[in-house]
Design a protein around this motif. Structure first.
Motif, mmCIF file in Angstrom:
data_model
loop_
_atom_site.group_PDB
_atom_site.id
_atom_site.type_symbol
_atom_site.label_atom_id
_atom_site.label_comp_id
_atom_site.label_asym_id
_atom_site.label_seq_id
_atom_site.Cartn_x
_atom_site.Cartn_y
_atom_site.Cartn_z
ATOM 1 N N LEU A 40 18.700 -25.490 -23.388
ATOM 2 C CA LEU A 40 18.923 -24.823 -22.111
ATOM 3 C C LEU A 40 20.408 -24.617 -21.841
ATOM 4 C CD1 LEU A 40 16.298 -27.090 -21.401
ATOM 5 C CD2 LEU A 40 16.087 -25.123 -19.910
ATOM 6 N N ALA A 41 20.683 -23.660 -20.945
ATOM 7 C CA ALA A 41 22.065 -23.340 -20.624
ATOM 8 C C ALA A 41 22.154 -22.899 -19.180
ATOM 9 C CB ALA A 41 22.566 -22.228 -21.536
ATOM 10 N N GLY A 42 23.380 -22.841 -18.674
ATOM 11 C CA GLY A 42 23.604 -22.358 -17.324
ATOM 12 C C GLY A 42 23.902 -23.495 -16.373
ATOM 13 N N ASP A 43 23.943 -23.132 -15.100
ATOM 14 C CA ASP A 43 24.312 -24.079 -14.060
ATOM 15 C C ASP A 43 23.060 -24.847 -13.628
ATOM 16 O OD1 ASP A 43 25.955 -25.295 -12.237
ATOM 17 O OD2 ASP A 43 25.600 -23.779 -10.701
ATOM 18 N N GLY A 166 23.298 -27.365 -22.846
ATOM 19 C CA GLY A 166 24.571 -27.230 -23.558
ATOM 20 C C GLY A 166 24.496 -27.861 -24.931
ATOM 21 N N ALA A 167 25.532 -28.610 -25.300
ATOM 22 C CA ALA A 167 25.586 -29.190 -26.646
ATOM 23 C C ALA A 167 24.806 -30.506 -26.691
ATOM 24 C CB ALA A 167 27.036 -29.428 -27.045
ATOM 25 N N PRO A 168 24.096 -30.759 -27.798
ATOM 26 C CA PRO A 168 23.350 -32.023 -27.937
ATOM 27 C C PRO A 168 24.297 -33.221 -27.919
ATOM 28 C CG PRO A 168 22.762 -30.455 -29.677
ATOM 29 C CD PRO A 168 23.962 -29.895 -28.972
ATOM 30 N N ASP A 190 18.359 -30.202 -32.490
ATOM 31 C CA ASP A 190 19.180 -29.394 -33.398
ATOM 32 C C ASP A 190 18.436 -29.223 -34.723
ATOM 33 O OD1 ASP A 190 21.404 -27.866 -33.976
ATOM 34 O OD2 ASP A 190 22.590 -29.554 -34.709
ATOM 35 N N PHE A 192 16.372 -26.857 -37.306
ATOM 36 C CA PHE A 192 16.265 -25.446 -37.669
ATOM 37 C C PHE A 192 15.460 -25.271 -38.940
ATOM 38 C CE2 PHE A 192 19.437 -25.149 -34.502
ATOM 39 C CZ PHE A 192 19.383 -23.849 -34.032
ATOM 40 N N GLU A 195 16.090 -26.129 -42.938
ATOM 41 C CA GLU A 195 16.959 -27.297 -43.097
ATOM 42 C C GLU A 195 16.111 -28.560 -43.241
ATOM 43 O OE1 GLU A 195 19.816 -27.336 -39.941
ATOM 44 O OE2 GLU A 195 20.660 -25.407 -40.534
ATOM 45 N N PRO A 279 13.831 -20.933 -35.363
ATOM 46 C CA PRO A 279 14.056 -20.082 -36.530
ATOM 47 C C PRO A 279 15.551 -19.943 -36.761
ATOM 48 C CG PRO A 279 13.148 -18.815 -34.697
ATOM 49 C CD PRO A 279 13.410 -20.188 -34.179
ATOM 50 N N GLU A 280 15.916 -19.650 -37.982
ATOM 51 C CA GLU A 280 17.337 -19.466 -38.300
ATOM 52 C C GLU A 280 17.894 -18.253 -37.591
ATOM 53 O OE1 GLU A 280 20.219 -20.865 -40.629
ATOM 54 O OE2 GLU A 280 19.151 -20.104 -42.365
#
Lengths: 280, 176
Positions: A40-43, A166-168, A190, A192, A195, A279-280
């Motif tokens: 997820l992203a954003g405020d 954001g970032a894990p 993370d 994919f 991998e 998916p990649e």
């Protein structure tokens, strides 16, 4: 229907699952927590999550996951409110606001002793009763003096999933040292396709060797076979998964040994996690 | 005779050292990216989010060139869909504090867009092989990710080109 053979191998595990906090009368059923998004992203993004016990992975058609031992924590370890919590016939659902960046853990976990015995009149007894919480201090008194075939096991159970704003981050995904749980050498948010992910199972903080793991991808309703993949952990509790298809996956592990504190004579753990592979 | 040879060898070594050690030596080469956003006839059309960035051959981000998304929405609502640019989000976006000056920009209309890669992004490049990524994702639409490999410093005649099939039209990278 293919039935998870690893459960049948250990009769006691079936009994323990029946008696655990999350009432699951039939042990072939699978417990899961399903986030609608994991990245997820954003405020202060929000995410909605379902919890249920069912035969078909991620199809809520049997029983809602009980919400009383359900907790969510942010990356600072602070407990986060389950918003709009609702438990229906088939599923529990709630929303989370990811007010802080990083990885959130949503889990239902329990650990404690479970006793089973035969009464003098031939009937069966168990403690704690179905749907009741563990109470290790009371277990000796709960078993009648004339009970036969007394079996006491230390049972741990964990059902969890992860979402990230954001970032894990690593803090929340670290093991607690109690029960059967996973060390994510590859971050759970993370993953994919194409991998390889490195995982490690731990029992009470020690590597869980020879644990049995099954992995099932969502959408089993629309194919003829479960297409489950089986793994066995090595001496360090490790196993790896090479992802060949993106999707939402349900991973379940079970472990047992005889290294239990008295009066328990066996130690068993079950662990389930929902993982999204992009998916990649 | 010997001194001339020695001098030539030293000169050759020195000039390659200069080339190796100083990426700025190629600062007079510039890169242009051309991106075509196709006109689609669909019932509900939203302009695509597009990320243009440079990675090394192992997909590790080196620099961001452009990210076009809904920058104008209140409370950064437009950020919500940035993870749909999946590879860019993983390799760069999720680590960033958005918006980024000189990178973040509004979505663009269908048509051809030409972008000069800014000097600071070129200065981040050391000698080696790279991939220019152009990734597009459209609300209630699809996603497409095209990759144009190149070496840096780039030859003046460099021209890499690919034709998108869904969310992107023709994309080109050229040096001049």
């Amino acid at each position: 229907m293919k039935i998870n053979t690893s459960v049948f191998k250990h009769g006691l595990l079936a009994a323990a699952v029946c008696a655990s906090v999350i009432s699951a009368p039939a042990f072939a059923h699978r417990a899961w927590l399903l986030p609608q998004s994991t990245v997820l992203a954003g405020d202060e993004p929000m995410v909605t999550i379902d919890g249920a016990i069912s035969n078909s992975i991620f199809i809520a058609d049997y029983h809602a996951l009980r919400s009383d031992s359900l907790e969510a924590h942010n990356n600072q370890g602070a407990q986060v409110e389950l918003q709009n919590l609702h438990t229906g016939r088939f599923r529990t659902s709630f929303d989370l606001t990811l007010a802080e960046p990083g990885t959130y853990r949503i889990a239902s976990a329990s650990r404690g002793m479970t006793a089973r015995w035969q009464n003098s009149d031939g009937s069966r007894g168990m403690f704690p009763g179905r749907g009741q919480p563990h109470n290790d201090a009371a277990i000796s008194d709960a078993v009648p003096d004339d009970a036969e075939n007394v079996q006491i096991g230390l049972m741990s159970r964990r059902i969890e999933t992860f979402v990230t704003a954001g970032a894990p981050t690593q803090q929340t995904i670290a093991p607690t040292g109690e029960g059967l749980e996973m060390v994510f050498h590859t971050h759970p948010n993370d993953l994919f396709n194409g991998e390889t992910a490195q995982f490690q199972l731990m029992i009470d903080g020690e590597p869980a060797s020879a644990a049995e793991v099954i992995l099932i991808k969502d959408g089993a309703r629309y194919r003829n076979q479960q297409e489950e993949t089986e793994f066995t952990t090595d001496s360090e509790g490790r196993f790896e998964v090479q992802w060949t298809e993106p999707g939402m996956y349900w991973l379940e592990a079970s472990y047992q040994d005889e290294r239990a504190p008295a009066p328990a004579t066996s130690r068993r753990g079950s662990y389930a996690v929902t993982l999204e592979v992009l998916p990649e | 005779m010997r001194s001339v040879t020695t001098f030539a060898v030293i000169f050759a070594v020195l000039s390659s050292l200069v080339l190796l050690m100083s990426p700025a030596a190629q600062a007079d080469t510039s890169l242009t990216v051309e991106v075509e956003i196709p006109r689609l006839s669909v019932a509900e059309y939203h302009r695509p989010y597009i990320a243009i960035w440079v990675s090394d051959p192992h997909q590790q981000r080196v620099s961001d060139i452009e990210v076009w998304y809904d920058t104008a929405m209140a409370n950064q609502e437009g950020h919500k869909w940035l993870p749909d640019l999946r590879q860019w989000w993983r390799r760069s976006g999720r680590q960033l504090d958005l918006p980024v000056d000189g990178v973040s920009g509004a979505t663009r209309a269908p048509g051809n867009h030409s972008i000069s890669v800014r000097e600071s992004a070129l200065q981040a490049l050391e000698r080696g092989d790279y991939i220019l990524h152009i990734e597009a994702a459209r609300e209630v639409g699809g996603r497409e990710h095209l990759r144009l490999p190149f070496s840096w410093p780039a030859d003046a005649g460099l021209l890499q080109e690919q034709q998108g099939e869904h969310e992107l039209g023709r994309v080109r990278l050229h040096a001049h």
